[in-house]
Design a protein around this motif. Structure first.
Motif, PDB file in Angstrom:
ATOM      1  N   GLU A 142      17.709  -0.833 -74.480  1.00 30.80           N
ATOM      2  CA  GLU A 142      18.347   0.299 -75.147  1.00 30.80           C
ATOM      3  C   GLU A 142      17.585   0.698 -76.409  1.00 30.80           C
ATOM      4  N   LEU A 143      17.108  -0.309 -77.158  1.00 33.49           N
ATOM      5  CA  LEU A 143      16.354  -0.029 -78.374  1.00 33.49           C
ATOM      6  C   LEU A 143      15.008   0.639 -78.059  1.00 33.49           C
ATOM      7  N   ARG A 144      14.433   0.298 -76.910  1.00 35.98           N
ATOM      8  CA  ARG A 144      13.131   0.874 -76.528  1.00 35.98           C
ATOM      9  C   ARG A 144      13.267   2.269 -75.922  1.00 35.98           C
ATOM     10  N   ALA A 145      14.460   2.630 -75.478  1.00 33.62           N
ATOM     11  CA  ALA A 145      14.650   3.869 -74.707  1.00 33.62           C
ATOM     12  C   ALA A 145      14.089   5.116 -75.398  1.00 33.62           C
ATOM     13  N   PRO A 146      14.375   5.362 -76.704  1.00 35.35           N
ATOM     14  CA  PRO A 146      13.809   6.563 -77.341  1.00 35.35           C
ATOM     15  C   PRO A 146      12.281   6.540 -77.356  1.00 35.35           C
ATOM     16  N   LEU A 147      11.719   5.369 -77.556  1.00 33.97           N
ATOM     17  CA  LEU A 147      10.260   5.266 -77.609  1.00 33.97           C
ATOM     18  C   LEU A 147       9.645   5.514 -76.242  1.00 33.97           C
ATOM     19  N   LYS A 148      10.341   5.117 -75.177  1.00 30.35           N
ATOM     20  CA  LYS A 148       9.827   5.379 -73.820  1.00 30.35           C
ATOM     21  C   LYS A 148       9.774   6.874 -73.545  1.00 30.35           C
ATOM     22  N   LEU A 149      10.791   7.584 -74.012  1.00 30.20           N
ATOM     23  CA  LEU A 149      10.775   9.050 -73.864  1.00 30.20           C
ATOM     24  C   LEU A 149       9.565   9.639 -74.581  1.00 30.20           C
ATOM     25  N   LEU A 150       9.301   9.130 -75.783  1.00 27.57           N
ATOM     26  CA  LEU A 150       8.186   9.641 -76.572  1.00 27.57           C
ATOM     27  C   LEU A 150       6.853   9.303 -75.903  1.00 27.57           C
ATOM     28  N   THR A 151       6.729   8.108 -75.366  1.00 21.57           N
ATOM     29  CA  THR A 151       5.474   7.676 -74.734  1.00 21.57           C
ATOM     30  C   THR A 151       5.158   8.528 -73.508  1.00 21.57           C
ATOM     31  N   ARG A 152       6.200   8.846 -72.707  1.00 23.73           N
ATOM     32  CA  ARG A 152       5.971   9.668 -71.501  1.00 23.73           C
ATOM     33  C   ARG A 152       5.516  11.072 -71.859  1.00 23.73           C
TER      34      ARG A 152
ATOM     35  N   ASP B 270       4.073  11.972 -74.762  1.00 26.74           N
ATOM     36  CA  ASP B 270       2.897  11.921 -75.646  1.00 26.74           C
ATOM     37  C   ASP B 270       1.704  11.344 -74.886  1.00 26.74           C
ATOM     38  N   THR B 271       1.140  12.139 -73.976  1.00 27.95           N
ATOM     39  CA  THR B 271       0.088  11.633 -73.082  1.00 27.95           C
ATOM     40  C   THR B 271      -1.162  11.161 -73.817  1.00 27.95           C
ATOM     41  N   LYS B 272      -1.466  11.741 -74.963  1.00 26.52           N
ATOM     42  CA  LYS B 272      -2.662  11.348 -75.716  1.00 26.52           C
ATOM     43  C   LYS B 272      -2.365  10.281 -76.782  1.00 26.52           C
ATOM     44  N   GLY B 273      -1.109   9.927 -76.943  1.00 23.67           N
ATOM     45  CA  GLY B 273      -0.738   8.879 -77.882  1.00 23.67           C
ATOM     46  C   GLY B 273      -0.754   9.273 -79.342  1.00 23.67           C
ATOM     47  N   VAL B 274      -0.902  10.564 -79.625  1.00 24.17           N
ATOM     48  CA  VAL B 274      -0.995  11.024 -81.012  1.00 24.17           C
ATOM     49  C   VAL B 274       0.323  10.817 -81.753  1.00 24.17           C
ATOM     50  N   LEU B 275       1.419  11.127 -81.089  1.00 23.15           N
ATOM     51  CA  LEU B 275       2.712  11.038 -81.761  1.00 23.15           C
ATOM     52  C   LEU B 275       3.126   9.577 -82.015  1.00 23.15           C
ATOM     53  N   VAL B 276       2.842   8.716 -81.062  1.00 24.44           N
ATOM     54  CA  VAL B 276       3.167   7.285 -81.252  1.00 24.44           C
ATOM     55  C   VAL B 276       2.329   6.711 -82.390  1.00 24.44           C
ATOM     56  N   LYS B 277       1.051   7.075 -82.430  1.00 24.93           N
ATOM     57  CA  LYS B 277       0.186   6.618 -83.513  1.00 24.93           C
ATOM     58  C   LYS B 277       0.702   7.131 -84.864  1.00 24.93           C
ATOM     59  N   THR B 278       1.134   8.384 -84.875  1.00 28.58           N
ATOM     60  CA  THR B 278       1.668   8.978 -86.112  1.00 28.58           C
ATOM     61  C   THR B 278       2.922   8.236 -86.570  1.00 28.58           C
TER      62      THR B 278
ATOM     63  N   ARG C 200       4.383  17.073 -86.479  1.00 29.58           N
ATOM     64  CA  ARG C 200       4.410  15.945 -85.517  1.00 29.58           C
ATOM     65  C   ARG C 200       5.754  15.220 -85.568  1.00 29.58           C
ATOM     66  N   ILE C 201       6.286  15.024 -86.768  1.00 27.42           N
ATOM     67  CA  ILE C 201       7.578  14.344 -86.885  1.00 27.42           C
ATOM     68  C   ILE C 201       8.678  15.181 -86.242  1.00 27.42           C
ATOM     69  N   SER C 202       8.564  16.484 -86.407  1.00 27.21           N
ATOM     70  CA  SER C 202       9.531  17.381 -85.772  1.00 27.21           C
ATOM     71  C   SER C 202       9.474  17.250 -84.257  1.00 27.21           C
TER      72      SER C 202
END
Length: 371
Positions: A294-304, A306-314, A342-344
């Motif tokens: 459950e804690l990872r769920a929002p991050l999984k949405l972001l990872t899918r 964010d294909t280039k990984g820019v947002l996760v890195k940010t 990016r945060i938006s």
């Protein structure tokens, strides 16, 4: 102390380096167990039997030698250890010629025995200290019994200690023993034990001020250790401090988990302190639970998305800079407006508001569980 073949051979070798006469060593039964003349090995020496029975020096000349079995002219002296007769040392030759060497040879034999006994005692102490350390980190045994065992070994378990784990990349017994020697010397009251094929555990004295462990001193000592062992490929993890004898098992647990987390999160580093990895280590036990999913769920949405990984890195950099927008923008080499955009986007994808404390915590915990 028992006079065995190896010790007897050592006595003969040492004595014959300073004498031109053959030397024999007989055990408590009068059997020759070491000799400058190998042909005499395992023969019963009646002169030695007499020396043991009557606790005296037995001199044998040519005439006496013809009357006794398994003997030649010479002098035979009982060997004692802590008041107990354990064997006989004999010098072959005419008594008048070898008499002046007799006490010197006996003294040499007894000194070798004392040295061997001391070495055996030190090894015994070392083995039992290691076993005590392993019991402490495993949380085994009754505290009173552990305290009693420690007192017997001359150890004070009331001394505050913190546990460090050292993992060698090259699992070789000789390398482990060499590293243990380095950890025990110079003497710093460390309790050291080999734990497995590639792991060493150290119970290190901890400086406590107002119930708080002062870890800076330990950081300095770890640096000194690494400077002394540059040829070892080793990683070191230092756990947290917990009071009491039973706290050592918890300290070991935090050190071991810190090592695992540190090697995953910062594989190029050599040293990991629990206090630097506190949150990811504490979250580690959640890793396979539904709560973690459950804690990872929002991050999984972001990872899918964010294909280039820019947002996760940010997002990682944003938290690394303690949510300071300006410092984060500088670290990423982008304009603050770009960072705000990016945060938006992160908020849109995850459905979370990064200015809301609960939402911010969800993202932060999700990141730490992913590491």
């Amino acid at each position: 102390m028992q006079l065995n073949d190896a010790l007897a051979a050592q006595i003969v070798s040492r004595a014959m380096k300073i004498l031109s006469f053959s030397v024999n060593v007989m055990n408590e039964h009068g059997l020759i167990i070491a000799s400058g003349n190998p042909e005499r090995l395992h023969q019963r020496h009646e002169g030695a039997v007499l020396a043991l029975a009557e606790n005296r020096v037995v001199e044998i000349n040519e005439a006496t030698a013809r009357q006794l079995k398994g003997v030649r002219p010479g002098i035979n002296l009982p060997i004692e250890y802590q008041g107990k007769r354990i064997g006989v040392i004999g010098i072959s030759g005419e008594p008048d010629e070898v008499r002046s060497y007799a006490e010197l040879v006996r003294m040499t034999a007894e000194l070798i025995l004392e040295q061997a006994a001391l070495t055996e005692q030190l090894q015994w102490d070392k083995r039992h200290k290691e076993e005590l350390v392993l019991q402490l980190i495993r949380g085994e045994g009754n505290v009173d019994q552990l305290q009693q065992a420690a007192r017997f070994l001359g150890l004070d378990l009331s001394q505050p200690r913190v546990v460090a784990v050292l993992a060698l990349e090259e699992a070789q017994p000789a390398r482990l023993r060499e590293l243990v020697h380095q950890l025990e010397n110079p003497e710093r009251d460390n309790l050291v034990a080999i734990h497995g094929l590639d792991e060493i555990v150290v119970l290190k004295p901890a400086k406590i001020v107002d119930y708080v462990w002062q870890s800076e001193q330990e950081r300095g000592r770890v640096k000194q250790l690494l400077a002394r062992i540059p040829h070892f490929k080793v990683r070191i993890a230092v756990g947290d401090y917990f009071a009491g004898v039973d706290g050592l098992a918890r300290s070991y647990q935090t050190a071991r988990d810190t090592l695992r987390r540190g090697m995953r999160q910062a594989p190029r580093k050599q040293v990991y302190f629990f206090e630097d990895y506190r949150l990811p280590v504490l979250l580690g036990s959640l890793a396979d639970s539904w709560q973690a999913d459950e804690l990872r769920a929002p991050l999984k949405l972001l990872t899918r998305a964010d294909t280039k990984g820019v947002l996760v890195k940010t997002l990682r950099q944003y938290f690394a800079m303690n949510c300071d927008l300006n410092r984060c923008a500088e670290a990423l080499f982008v304009h603050p407006n770009t960072l705000r955009y990016r945060i938006s986007r992160i908020e849109q994808i995850t459905g979370l508001n990064i200015n809301n404390l609960d939402d911010k915590l969800l993202l932060y915990l999700g990141l730490n569980l992913e590491d």
